[in-house]
Design an enzyme around this catalytic site. Structure first.
Site, mmCIF file in Angstrom:
data_model
loop_
_atom_site.group_PDB
_atom_site.id
_atom_site.type_symbol
_atom_site.label_atom_id
_atom_site.label_comp_id
_atom_site.label_asym_id
_atom_site.label_seq_id
_atom_site.Cartn_x
_atom_site.Cartn_y
_atom_site.Cartn_z
ATOM 1 N N HIS A 44 -2.613 -11.268 -0.205
ATOM 2 C CA HIS A 44 -3.502 -10.558 -1.125
ATOM 3 C C HIS A 44 -3.702 -11.459 -2.340
ATOM 4 O O HIS A 44 -2.925 -11.408 -3.291
ATOM 5 C CB HIS A 44 -2.879 -9.223 -1.537
ATOM 6 N N GLU A 76 -6.312 -9.435 2.264
ATOM 7 C CA GLU A 76 -6.677 -8.166 1.655
ATOM 8 C C GLU A 76 -7.036 -8.356 0.188
ATOM 9 O O GLU A 76 -6.569 -9.296 -0.462
ATOM 10 C CB GLU A 76 -5.548 -7.146 1.806
ATOM 11 N N HIS A 198 2.834 -0.662 3.426
ATOM 12 C CA HIS A 198 3.383 -0.443 2.091
ATOM 13 C C HIS A 198 4.752 0.223 2.205
ATOM 14 O O HIS A 198 4.875 1.343 2.679
ATOM 15 C CB HIS A 198 2.471 0.395 1.193
#
Length: 248
Positions: A44, A76, A198
């Site tokens: 990310h 992401e 997550h």
């Protein structure tokens, strides 16, 4: 057959960035992860480059292309123009769009598809036109899945942070799994694939996989990196692969 494992390299990059030194090596540990059974690597890249640096992206792309051609690169981020330029150059197999403010420490909520579908549709079409699979970060909310499908995305990634937070409360964990499962059922009914990510761990993965056996992929960074400090990266990846339901 359980989900594939994509190893998120952000925490490794954050540790590296504490010093002006090239270790721990993001690509070196990514190589170990892929050799040990991971299906892909996730990053990310945030605008401030506080963990993954933009310069890491071509190196990870090269690692996969030259040594692990069956593996997948998942990038992401929030679809700013800067991010869209990055993914255009890096050619990831999967792009996961998140609704984060750039200043957030980590992703902590999904898209409001009912309100933001018109915003997302052209972006999703553009990214799919580049040949990427597009996944959209989603809260555990079955009522949003029809609108998610209307964006044209291929998958949703279920935000499992609230589930991860129930690590000391089995009753709350069961309630979160139920919500995630109902959301996955609604996603499947609308023709979407389902990823998750997550705060997933070796302990909480098996119940999630049992409830969502068609889960396609889990992206794991913090818990996996924490375990790697204790078990080493290779053994940690094997443990997470087994927790996903694969031999490893």
């Amino acid at each position: 057959m359980g989900p594939e494992l994509s190893v998120n390299l952000n925490a490794i990059a954050m540790l590296r960035n504490r010093r002006d030194l090239p270790w721990p090596s993001v690509t070196g540990l990514g190589r170990i992860a892929l050799r040990s059974g991971a299906h892909g690597l996730t990053v990310h890249p945030r605008p401030d480059q506080r963990h993954i640096r933009f310069s890491d992206l071509p190196e990870i792309r090269r690692l996969i292309d030259e040594e692990f051609p069956e593996a997948e690169f998942n990038i992401e981020g929030y679809p700013s123009e800067e991010f869209l330029d990055l993914v255009r150059a890096a050619r990831p197999e999967q792009i996961t769009l998140v609704p984060d403010d750039p200043s957030q420490p980590t992703s902590d909520h999904g898209w409001d598809f009912m309100a933001q579908a018109d915003y997302l549709k052209p972006i999703v079409a553009q990214l799919k036109g580049q040949g990427a699979r597009v996944s959209l970060f989603a809260d555990a909310d079955p009522s949003q899945m029809e609108a998610a499908a209307a964006t044209g995305c291929d998958r949703v990634e279920l935000y499992t942070g609230p589930y991860g937070a129930t690590h000391s409360d089995p009753e709350a964990a069961r309630a979160e799994i139920a919500r995630l499962g109902e959301t996955a059922d609604a996603a499947f009914a609308n023709g979407l694939g389902v990823n998750a990510g997550h705060d997933l761990t070796v302990a909480n993965l098996p119940p999630l996989v049992a409830r969502i056996p068609k889960l396609a992929e889990v992206s794991i960074g913090h818990g996996l990196t924490a375990d790697a400090l204790e078990y080493g990266m290779a053994e940690t990846v094997r443990r997470f692969v087994r927790a996903c339901g694969h031999s490893g």
